[in-house]
Motif scaffolding. Sequence first.
Motif, PDB file in Angstrom:
ATOM      1  N   ASN A  21      57.874  16.754  10.628  1.00 52.80           N
ATOM      2  CA  ASN A  21      57.377  15.687  11.491  1.00 52.80           C
ATOM      3  C   ASN A  21      57.241  16.248  12.909  1.00 52.80           C
ATOM      4  OD1 ASN A  21      57.044  13.473  13.146  1.00 52.80           O
ATOM      5  ND2 ASN A  21      58.711  12.290  12.231  1.00 52.80           N
ATOM      6  N   GLU A  23      56.966  14.785  15.571  1.00 48.94           N
ATOM      7  CA  GLU A  23      57.701  13.975  16.546  1.00 48.94           C
ATOM      8  C   GLU A  23      59.187  14.359  16.586  1.00 48.94           C
ATOM      9  OE1 GLU A  23      55.932  12.040  18.531  1.00 48.94           O
ATOM     10  OE2 GLU A  23      54.168  12.593  17.353  1.00 48.94           O
ATOM     11  N   LYS A  28      59.662  20.451  15.000  1.00 50.38           N
ATOM     12  CA  LYS A  28      58.667  21.086  15.864  1.00 50.38           C
ATOM     13  C   LYS A  28      59.126  22.493  16.268  1.00 50.38           C
ATOM     14  CE  LYS A  28      55.681  19.969  19.754  1.00 50.38           C
ATOM     15  NZ  LYS A  28      55.365  18.980  20.786  1.00 50.38           N
TER      16      LYS A  28
END
Length: 173
Positions: A21, A23, A28
Amino acid sequence: MDEFEKVLPKLVNIELFSDFNIEDENDKRILKIVYENMIIKKFKNGEVIIKEGDYGDLFYILYTGSVKIERQTPAGDTIALANLKAEQNIFFGETALISDDARTATVKALNDCSCITLSSKKFLAVCDQEPLLGYRVLLHLARRMSQTVRNTNNDKATLYEALFSEIEGTMLG
């Protein structure tokens, strides 16, 4: 926007990285490490990206352009399997991440295109550093390979039935 920010949406739209994800800061961060180990390669129209039967350790994500997938029949004829576009979130050569088997198809550029590549050596090194990456990606690879085996078994059964029916028809006729 830096190059990683441009590539990030492409990465998470690829099945192997779809559990990440963008977010989530940890996800990340892991994808940034993966990206830092990738190389963008450019190919000209008609150029062979992967050749059936060759050995290679690169996994490819089609970033721009389109490709044609081909295979050789046992008789040596070339058959086209598919024409695919980067917008379809295409990747190929994924088994090279975990195995050094021969390539099972030829991939040719249908126009000038670019691929994001990752070598098995770099992938495994990142997995050692980030086990969550290995777990998630290898789970997807295992599911894909399991589906391929199921499809192959179904294809073999269909061919066997057709051959049996043909032989039976010949014997009765």
